[in-house]
Design a protein around this motif. Structure first.
Motif, PDB file in Angstrom:
ATOM      1  N   PHE A 146      40.443  39.998  45.106  1.00  0.00           N
ATOM      2  CA  PHE A 146      41.297  40.304  43.970  1.00  0.00           C
ATOM      3  C   PHE A 146      42.520  39.394  44.020  1.00  0.00           C
ATOM      4  O   PHE A 146      43.218  39.344  45.030  1.00  0.00           O
ATOM      5  CB  PHE A 146      41.737  41.774  44.003  1.00  0.00           C
ATOM      6  CG  PHE A 146      40.594  42.721  43.888  1.00  0.00           C
ATOM      7  CD1 PHE A 146      39.988  43.229  45.030  1.00  0.00           C
ATOM      8  CD2 PHE A 146      40.100  43.092  42.650  1.00  0.00           C
ATOM      9  CE1 PHE A 146      38.912  44.104  44.929  1.00  0.00           C
ATOM     10  CE2 PHE A 146      39.022  43.957  42.541  1.00  0.00           C
ATOM     11  CZ  PHE A 146      38.424  44.455  43.686  1.00  0.00           C
ATOM     12  N   THR A 183      37.141  38.106  34.636  1.00  0.00           N
ATOM     13  CA  THR A 183      36.509  37.209  35.606  1.00  0.00           C
ATOM     14  C   THR A 183      35.668  36.157  34.882  1.00  0.00           C
ATOM     15  O   THR A 183      35.726  34.971  35.206  1.00  0.00           O
ATOM     16  CB  THR A 183      35.640  38.012  36.579  1.00  0.00           C
ATOM     17  OG1 THR A 183      36.467  38.912  37.306  1.00  0.00           O
ATOM     18  CG2 THR A 183      34.932  37.099  37.558  1.00  0.00           C
ATOM     19  N   SER A 209      45.964  37.806  36.859  1.00  0.00           N
ATOM     20  CA  SER A 209      45.361  38.626  37.916  1.00  0.00           C
ATOM     21  C   SER A 209      43.907  38.846  37.554  1.00  0.00           C
ATOM     22  O   SER A 209      43.595  39.172  36.402  1.00  0.00           O
ATOM     23  CB  SER A 209      46.084  39.972  38.006  1.00  0.00           C
ATOM     24  OG  SER A 209      47.455  39.788  38.321  1.00  0.00           O
ATOM     25  N   ALA A 210      42.997  38.661  38.530  1.00  0.00           N
ATOM     26  CA  ALA A 210      41.573  38.821  38.223  1.00  0.00           C
ATOM     27  C   ALA A 210      40.781  38.958  39.514  1.00  0.00           C
ATOM     28  O   ALA A 210      41.245  38.593  40.596  1.00  0.00           O
ATOM     29  CB  ALA A 210      41.057  37.621  37.425  1.00  0.00           C
ATOM     30  N   SER A 211      39.578  39.472  39.368  1.00  0.00           N
ATOM     31  CA  SER A 211      38.615  39.513  40.454  1.00  0.00           C
ATOM     32  C   SER A 211      37.942  38.143  40.480  1.00  0.00           C
ATOM     33  O   SER A 211      37.355  37.734  39.477  1.00  0.00           O
ATOM     34  CB  SER A 211      37.616  40.637  40.162  1.00  0.00           C
ATOM     35  OG  SER A 211      36.576  40.660  41.090  1.00  0.00           O
ATOM     36  N   VAL A 212      38.031  37.430  41.595  1.00  0.00           N
ATOM     37  CA  VAL A 212      37.616  36.023  41.599  1.00  0.00           C
ATOM     38  C   VAL A 212      36.709  35.715  42.784  1.00  0.00           C
ATOM     39  O   VAL A 212      36.391  36.590  43.599  1.00  0.00           O
ATOM     40  CB  VAL A 212      38.836  35.075  41.660  1.00  0.00           C
ATOM     41  CG1 VAL A 212      39.716  35.267  40.436  1.00  0.00           C
ATOM     42  CG2 VAL A 212      39.664  35.295  42.931  1.00  0.00           C
ATOM     43  N   GLU A 255      37.895  44.137  33.928  1.00  0.00           N
ATOM     44  CA  GLU A 255      37.887  43.273  35.105  1.00  0.00           C
ATOM     45  C   GLU A 255      36.782  42.222  35.017  1.00  0.00           C
ATOM     46  O   GLU A 255      37.023  41.037  35.259  1.00  0.00           O
ATOM     47  CB  GLU A 255      37.680  44.145  36.354  1.00  0.00           C
ATOM     48  CG  GLU A 255      37.973  43.440  37.654  1.00  0.00           C
ATOM     49  CD  GLU A 255      39.450  43.159  37.842  1.00  0.00           C
ATOM     50  OE1 GLU A 255      40.254  44.078  37.637  1.00  0.00           O
ATOM     51  OE2 GLU A 255      39.792  42.007  38.168  1.00  0.00           O
TER      52      GLU A 255
END
Lengths: 205, 201
Positions: B150, A152, B63-66, A148
Motif C-alpha cells: 500500500f 490500481t 495513495s494506491a495499492s501497487v 482500491e
C-alpha cells in the motif's frame, strides 16, 4: 518570417473567436483557403482544429511532446502551403489529407531522425494552441473517490504505461475484467472532473 | 460543426492509446478521430489525464495499492519512500518524515491465485472516543512475493494524528473464507517523536 495567415505576429486563435468560422466543417474551411486569394482567418481556424489531432497522433507514434509538436509544425505548414497552391485535389476531404501527411511525416521522422528532416522555420510557423493541464488537486480528489482496485488499474495504466494484458497478469484477473474496470474508472473520473467543484456541492447541500 | 453521432468510448480510445489494437483497428480510429472534434477532445482528455496522474504520482500525491516493481521504479527516480513491513500479529511503529514523498506499507500475505483479498482497518485516534473504519476491496496482492503493498502519499500520512491502525485481511475463495491479522501500525506524527527516533526514510 510569415506566420500562418500572412500577417506577422498575429494571434489567429484570438482573431477567429469573433467570426463564425467554427460553424463551418473542416472541408468547407479548406475549400475557402484553396479558393480565395487570402484566407488568414480560415487558415488559423484550420490549424486550431488540426493541431491537437496531429499532436495526439505524434504522441501516440513518436512518444514525446517535443517531436509531437515538431510533427504538428511540419504537417500543418505542408497542409496550408498545399491548399494555397491548389495542390490538394479534394479540399472537402482535408482530414484524410492531414492524416496521410501525419503518417508519412511520422514515418520519415522515425526513419531518419526528427532533426535530420529539413524544415525552414523562416518561411512559415504555426502558433500552437497551449495544452491546458487538468486541475491536479481536483484530479487527486477524484482518484481518491475510486475504489482500491480501480485506482490500481488507473495508476498501472497511466504511470506504469501497462496495457490491459499486462495489468491482467499483474492482478491475476482476466483481461476482460481489466477492461471493464478501466472503462468504469475512466467514466467516473470524467464525471468527477466535469462535475461541480466540491465547495459548490457543499454550498448547495 | 455537428457533434459525433457515436463517440468512441474511453475504453476503446484507451486501448488505442496503449497500443492494444491491431493495425486495422488503429487506422480506423485515426481515420475517424481526424475528422471528429468530439472524439479528438476525448482522446486529448485521456492524454491530459495521463499527464496529470504521472504528475501526481511523481509529486507523492497519490495513495494506491501497487506492485513492488512500481515502488522500485519510484525509488530509482529519486522518490523518498518510508517503508514498513508487517507480518501477521506484528505491531510496527510508524511515522512520515517532513520530506517523505510516500509511506509504503508491505503486508505479508500468502494467498492463492483464485482467492481475493479485502483489507479492513480499525483506526483509533488518541483522545477521540469514536473509532473509524476503512475498507479496501480486492486489493492487489503479489503472490510471488507474498505481499500486498500500500502506497500512501506523504502529505496524507503527515496529516494523520497520533493513532493506531489495526488491519485485517479478509481472504475469499472457492475453499472458503479466512481472516488474517492483525497487522498493526502504531502511528506517531513526526514532530511528536523524540529526536533520536526521527530517522531518514
Amino acid at each position: 518570417m510569415l506566420s500562418i495567415g500572412g500577417a506577422r505576429g498575429v494571434d489567429w486563435f484570438a482573431v477567429v473567436d469573433t467570426v463564425p468560422l467554427r460553424e463551418l466543417d473542416d472541408g468547407e474551411l479548406a475549400s475557402r483557403i484553396a479558393n480565395q486569394p487570402a484566407a488568414p482567418a480560415e487558415e488559423g481556424e484550420l490549424c486550431r482544429r488540426f493541431a491537437p489531432r496531429v499532436r495526439l497522433y505524434g504522441l501516440r507514434h513518436l512518444g514525446n511532446e517535443a517531436t509531437a509538436d515538431d510533427l504538428v509544425q511540419r504537417v500543418l505548414v505542408l497542409t496550408i502551403l498545399k491548399l494555397r497552391a491548389g495542390e490538394i485535389r479534394e479540399p472537402g476531404r482535408i482530414a484524410s489529407f492531414v492524416l496521410g501527411a501525419a503518417r508519412t511525416t511520422c514515418l520519415e521522422m522515425r526513419r531518419v531522425g526528427a532533426r535530420e528532416i529539413h524544415h525552414d522555420p523562416e518561411t512559415l510557423e504555426v502558433a500552437l494552441p497551449a495544452v491546458e493541464p487538468l486541475p491536479l488537486a481536483r484530479l487527486g480528489g477524484c482518484l481518491d473517490g475510486l475504489g482500491e482496485r480501480e485506482r490500481t488499474v488507473i495508476v498501472l495504466s497511466f504511470y506504469e504505461d501497462q496495457d490491459a494484458p499486462t495489468i491482467a497478469r499483474t492482478l491475476a484477473i482476466k483481461e476482460g475484467h481489466v477492461r471493464v474496470i478501466r472503462h468504469r474508472s475512466l467514466e467516473r473520473l470524467r464525471a468527477c472532473l466535469e462535475g461541480p467543484a466540491p465547495h459548490l456541492e457543499e454550498a448547495l447541500a | 460543426m455537428n457533434a459525433c453521432a457515436a463517440p468512441l468510448s474511453f475504453e476503446r480510445l484507451m486501448a488505442y492509446w496503449q497500443g492494444e489494437l491491431d493495425p486495422a483497428e488503429e487506422a480506423a480510429i485515426e481515420d475517424h478521430s481526424f475528422g471528429c472534434a468530439t472524439c479528438t477532445d476525448r482522446l486529448d482528455w485521456l492524454s491530459r489525464l495521463g499527464a496529470g496522474i504521472t504528475a501526481l504520482v511523481t509529486a507523492g500525491k497519490i495513495s494506491a495499492s501497487v506492485t513492488g516493481d512500481l515502488l522500485a521504479r519510484l525509488q530509482e527516480q529519486g522518490a523518498r519512500i518510508r517503508t514498513y513491513r508487517l507480518t501477521e500479529g506484528q505491531t510496527v511503529a510508524c511515522t512520515a518524515g517532513p520530506t517523505d514523498h510516500f509511506v509504503a506499507v508491505r503486508i505479508e500475505l500468502d494467498v492463492a491465485h483464485d482467492e481475493t483479498v479485502d483489507v479492513s482497518s480499525l483506526i483509533e485516534i488518541a483522545g477521540v472516543r469514536e473509532r473509524q473504519t476503512n475498507h479496501s476491496e480486492d486489493v492487489l496482492v503479489d503472490r510471488a512475493l507474498k505481499e500486498a503493498v500500500f502506497l500512501f502519499s506523504g502529505d496524507r500520512i503527515r496529516a494523520v494524528p497520533r493513532s493506531t491502525w489495526t488491519m485485517h485481511a479478509n481472504v475469499r475463495g472457492p475453499r472458503g473464507d479466512r481472516r488474517l491479522g492483525p497487522f498493526v501500525l502504531d502511528h506517531t506524527p513526526w514532530e511528536d517523536l523524540p529526536p533520536a527516533a526521527r530517522t531518514p526514510a
